[in-house]
Motif scaffolding. Structure first.
Motif, PDB file in Angstrom:
ATOM      1  N   LEU A 247       0.817  -1.221   0.000  1.00  0.00           N
ATOM      2  CA  LEU A 247       0.000   0.000   0.000  1.00  0.00           C
ATOM      3  C   LEU A 247       0.848   1.267   0.000  1.00  0.00           C
ATOM      4  CD1 LEU A 247      -2.857  -1.048   2.458  1.00  0.00           C
ATOM      5  CD2 LEU A 247      -2.921  -0.951  -0.039  1.00  0.00           C
ATOM      6  N   TYR A 248       1.955   1.260   0.736  1.00  0.00           N
ATOM      7  CA  TYR A 248       2.825   2.439   0.749  1.00  0.00           C
ATOM      8  C   TYR A 248       3.422   2.663  -0.638  1.00  0.00           C
ATOM      9  CZ  TYR A 248       6.402   5.743   2.324  1.00  0.00           C
ATOM     10  OH  TYR A 248       7.202   6.852   2.487  1.00  0.00           O
ATOM     11  N   GLY A 249       3.855   1.564  -1.270  1.00  0.00           N
ATOM     12  CA  GLY A 249       4.385   1.679  -2.628  1.00  0.00           C
ATOM     13  C   GLY A 249       3.323   2.150  -3.609  1.00  0.00           C
ATOM     14  N   GLY A 250       2.106   1.602  -3.469  1.00  0.00           N
ATOM     15  CA  GLY A 250       1.011   2.025  -4.337  1.00  0.00           C
ATOM     16  C   GLY A 250       0.657   3.486  -4.143  1.00  0.00           C
ATOM     17  N   GLY A 251       0.708   3.939  -2.906  1.00  0.00           N
ATOM     18  CA  GLY A 251       0.431   5.348  -2.601  1.00  0.00           C
ATOM     19  C   GLY A 251       1.456   6.276  -3.214  1.00  0.00           C
ATOM     20  N   GLN A 252       2.714   5.850  -3.199  1.00  0.00           N
ATOM     21  CA  GLN A 252       3.759   6.678  -3.801  1.00  0.00           C
ATOM     22  C   GLN A 252       3.590   6.777  -5.315  1.00  0.00           C
ATOM     23  OE1 GLN A 252       7.487   5.011  -2.116  1.00  0.00           O
ATOM     24  NE2 GLN A 252       7.768   7.028  -1.257  1.00  0.00           N
ATOM     25  N   ILE A 253       3.282   5.648  -5.949  1.00  0.00           N
ATOM     26  CA  ILE A 253       3.084   5.675  -7.410  1.00  0.00           C
ATOM     27  C   ILE A 253       1.938   6.618  -7.760  1.00  0.00           C
ATOM     28  CG2 ILE A 253       2.367   4.327  -9.410  1.00  0.00           C
ATOM     29  CD1 ILE A 253       3.847   1.958  -8.256  1.00  0.00           C
ATOM     30  N   ARG A 254       0.846   6.537  -7.000  1.00  0.00           N
ATOM     31  CA  ARG A 254      -0.294   7.442  -7.228  1.00  0.00           C
ATOM     32  C   ARG A 254       0.143   8.894  -7.124  1.00  0.00           C
ATOM     33  NH1 ARG A 254      -2.741  10.287  -3.456  1.00  0.00           N
ATOM     34  NH2 ARG A 254      -4.734  11.288  -3.959  1.00  0.00           N
ATOM     35  N   SER A 255       0.927   9.193  -6.095  1.00  0.00           N
ATOM     36  CA  SER A 255       1.386  10.561  -5.875  1.00  0.00           C
ATOM     37  C   SER A 255       2.266  11.051  -7.020  1.00  0.00           C
ATOM     38  CB  SER A 255       2.157  10.627  -4.546  1.00  0.00           C
ATOM     39  OG  SER A 255       2.679  11.911  -4.325  1.00  0.00           O
ATOM     40  N   TYR A 256       3.193  10.183  -7.484  1.00  0.00           N
ATOM     41  CA  TYR A 256       4.091  10.576  -8.566  1.00  0.00           C
ATOM     42  C   TYR A 256       3.337  10.763  -9.880  1.00  0.00           C
ATOM     43  CZ  TYR A 256       7.573   8.850  -5.231  1.00  0.00           C
ATOM     44  OH  TYR A 256       8.317   8.629  -4.123  1.00  0.00           O
ATOM     45  N   VAL A 257       2.393   9.863 -10.155  1.00  0.00           N
ATOM     46  CA  VAL A 257       1.596   9.967 -11.384  1.00  0.00           C
ATOM     47  C   VAL A 257       0.793  11.267 -11.382  1.00  0.00           C
ATOM     48  CG1 VAL A 257      -0.372   8.985 -12.631  1.00  0.00           C
ATOM     49  CG2 VAL A 257       1.446   7.488 -11.806  1.00  0.00           C
ATOM     50  N   ASN A 258       0.202  11.592 -10.237  1.00  0.00           N
ATOM     51  CA  ASN A 258      -0.554  12.845 -10.125  1.00  0.00           C
ATOM     52  C   ASN A 258       0.339  14.061 -10.346  1.00  0.00           C
ATOM     53  OD1 ASN A 258      -3.045  11.716  -9.661  1.00  0.00           O
ATOM     54  ND2 ASN A 258      -2.954  11.880  -7.439  1.00  0.00           N
ATOM     55  N   GLY A 259       1.535  14.024  -9.727  1.00  0.00           N
ATOM     56  CA  GLY A 259       2.434  15.175  -9.800  1.00  0.00           C
ATOM     57  C   GLY A 259       3.056  15.380 -11.163  1.00  0.00           C
ATOM     58  N   ILE A 260       3.473  14.284 -11.785  1.00  0.00           N
ATOM     59  CA  ILE A 260       4.180  14.388 -13.061  1.00  0.00           C
ATOM     60  C   ILE A 260       3.224  14.605 -14.232  1.00  0.00           C
ATOM     61  CG2 ILE A 260       5.614  13.103 -14.714  1.00  0.00           C
ATOM     62  CD1 ILE A 260       7.007  11.812 -12.304  1.00  0.00           C
ATOM     63  N   PHE A 261       2.067  13.924 -14.209  1.00  0.00           N
ATOM     64  CA  PHE A 261       1.128  14.008 -15.329  1.00  0.00           C
ATOM     65  C   PHE A 261      -0.056  14.941 -15.046  1.00  0.00           C
ATOM     66  CE2 PHE A 261       3.145   9.773 -15.635  1.00  0.00           C
ATOM     67  CZ  PHE A 261       3.755   9.920 -16.874  1.00  0.00           C
ATOM     68  N   PHE A 262       0.022  15.668 -13.920  1.00  0.00           N
ATOM     69  CA  PHE A 262      -0.993  16.654 -13.548  1.00  0.00           C
ATOM     70  C   PHE A 262      -2.397  16.042 -13.508  1.00  0.00           C
ATOM     71  CE2 PHE A 262       2.448  18.890 -15.800  1.00  0.00           C
ATOM     72  CZ  PHE A 262       2.903  19.706 -14.768  1.00  0.00           C
ATOM     73  N   LEU A 263      -2.493  14.867 -12.890  1.00  0.00           N
ATOM     74  CA  LEU A 263      -3.772  14.185 -12.744  1.00  0.00           C
ATOM     75  C   LEU A 263      -4.300  14.370 -11.324  1.00  0.00           C
ATOM     76  CD1 LEU A 263      -2.892  10.847 -14.609  1.00  0.00           C
ATOM     77  CD2 LEU A 263      -4.124  12.815 -15.523  1.00  0.00           C
ATOM     78  N   ASP A 264      -5.479  13.858 -11.080  1.00  0.00           N
ATOM     79  CA  ASP A 264      -6.070  13.939  -9.746  1.00  0.00           C
ATOM     80  C   ASP A 264      -6.703  12.592  -9.390  1.00  0.00           C
ATOM     81  OD1 ASP A 264      -6.860  15.011  -7.320  1.00  0.00           O
ATOM     82  OD2 ASP A 264      -8.722  15.858  -8.109  1.00  0.00           O
ATOM     83  N   LEU A 265      -5.877  11.545  -9.414  1.00  0.00           N
ATOM     84  CA  LEU A 265      -6.355  10.204  -9.101  1.00  0.00           C
ATOM     85  C   LEU A 265      -6.670  10.114  -7.609  1.00  0.00           C
ATOM     86  CD1 LEU A 265      -3.778   8.085 -11.160  1.00  0.00           C
ATOM     87  CD2 LEU A 265      -6.038   8.878 -11.876  1.00  0.00           C
TER      88      LEU A 265
END
Length: 309
Positions: free
Chosen positions: A89-107
């Protein structure tokens, strides 16, 4: 770690830290480029290897815990299962955060579970296979246990520093200040201010309506750099440990990987130069502490049991 490694790594960290202290802001400002592809890629994958190693170790320890005593088996089962949940879950949370930050998404947070699945898929089969075919199951168990302890120790140490130091990230300052204002509000590493100081930025944040978070002031030290060095643990895996050439190659790759991750963090504005150098030192030191003390102790106990048997 070998004596030669300590003689090389620790003095290099100290010398580098002293040097970058004098040029900390200049290095951080000149390399700052949040759209840099190198920085973006390594932000995504910098901690990935150690997280996968942590996840594999959690599965392996859960599958191979001592089942002779029911009570201890249940207790260790719960602890290792929690370790599995944390790693995924911690790893999944980090990926979500990076995807949101880099691709300007709001997952939303629901995607954490989705991004956590690859961690289980990539590590659980290997844990099962190792449980069946490992040539030295006890030694591998001890290595995996040390990996779990190292990961948790790194996380605790890193966050204690971050919360009490509360040094603003360069990109945080760049969002709310312009030009010379950035340098005026930039803090050197030797001025810790504590988490309670976030309110002092409230007026400036409101003025520019900047999208910032509490952890935008978690600059010192670099957690990415600390975690990236955790893959040195691979050099203690039984099949690698017995082959000197493989051990050396793993260690050289690990030190180089940590260096690249450290550099990428400055590009992203996530950390200053002193943050990554100190993070590099802490990552190496914690690894050295766990595997030079705890692992050796566990290994001696295992050897003693084998002699008694």
């Amino acid at each position: 770690m070998s004596k030669l490694e300590r003689i090389i790594i620790y003095p290099l960290c100290l010398i580098t830290f002293i040097v970058v202290c004098f040029f900390d802001f200049q290095i951080s400002a000149s390399l700052f480029d949040p759209s840099n592809a190198f920085g973006q890629v390594f932000e995504m994958v910098g901690e990935l290897f150690f997280q996968l190693l942590f996840c594999f170790s959690s599965f392996y320890c859960f599958l191979n815990r001592n089942s002779e005593r029911k009570k201890s088996s249940i207790v260790y089962g719960v602890l290792f299962f929690l370790s599995i949940l944390i790693s995924c879950l911690y790893g999944g949370g980090q990926i979500r955060s990076y995807v949101n930050g880099i691709f300007f998404l709001d997952l939303n947070y629901g995607y954490i579970v989705l991004f956590a699945l690859p961690y289980a898929i990539l590590t659980l089969p290997f844990a099962f296979i190792s449980s069946k075919w490992s040539l030295d199951k006890e030694k591998l168990f001890n290595v995996c246990l040390c990996v779990i302890i190292l990961y948790l120790a790194t996380w605790i140490c890193m966050n204690l520093f971050k919360v009490f130091w509360f040094r603003p990230r360069y990109r945080f300052l760049a969002k709310i200040y312009v030009g010379e204002e950035i340098e005026a509000h930039w803090l050197p590493f030797y001025q810790p201010q504590g988490w309670w100081s976030f309110s002092k930025y409230a007026i400036d944040i409101e003025k520019v309506n900047a999208s910032v978070k509490f952890d935008d002031c978690f600059s010192f030290p670099s957690g990415h750099t600390m975690n990236s060095l955790g893959i040195i643990c691979l050099s203690y895996f039984p099949l690698i440990y017995i082959d000197k050439k493989k051990r050396i190659l793993i260690k050289l790759f690990s030190y180089l990987w940590g260096l690249l991750v450290a550099l990428s963090r400055i590009y992203r504005g996530a950390h200053n130069a002193t943050d990554v150098v100190f993070g590099y030192f802490l990552g190496v030191f914690l690894f050295d502490l766990v595997f030079s003390k705890l692992f050796v102790l566990l290994d001696k106990k295992e050897s003693f049991k084998e002699k008694q048997a």
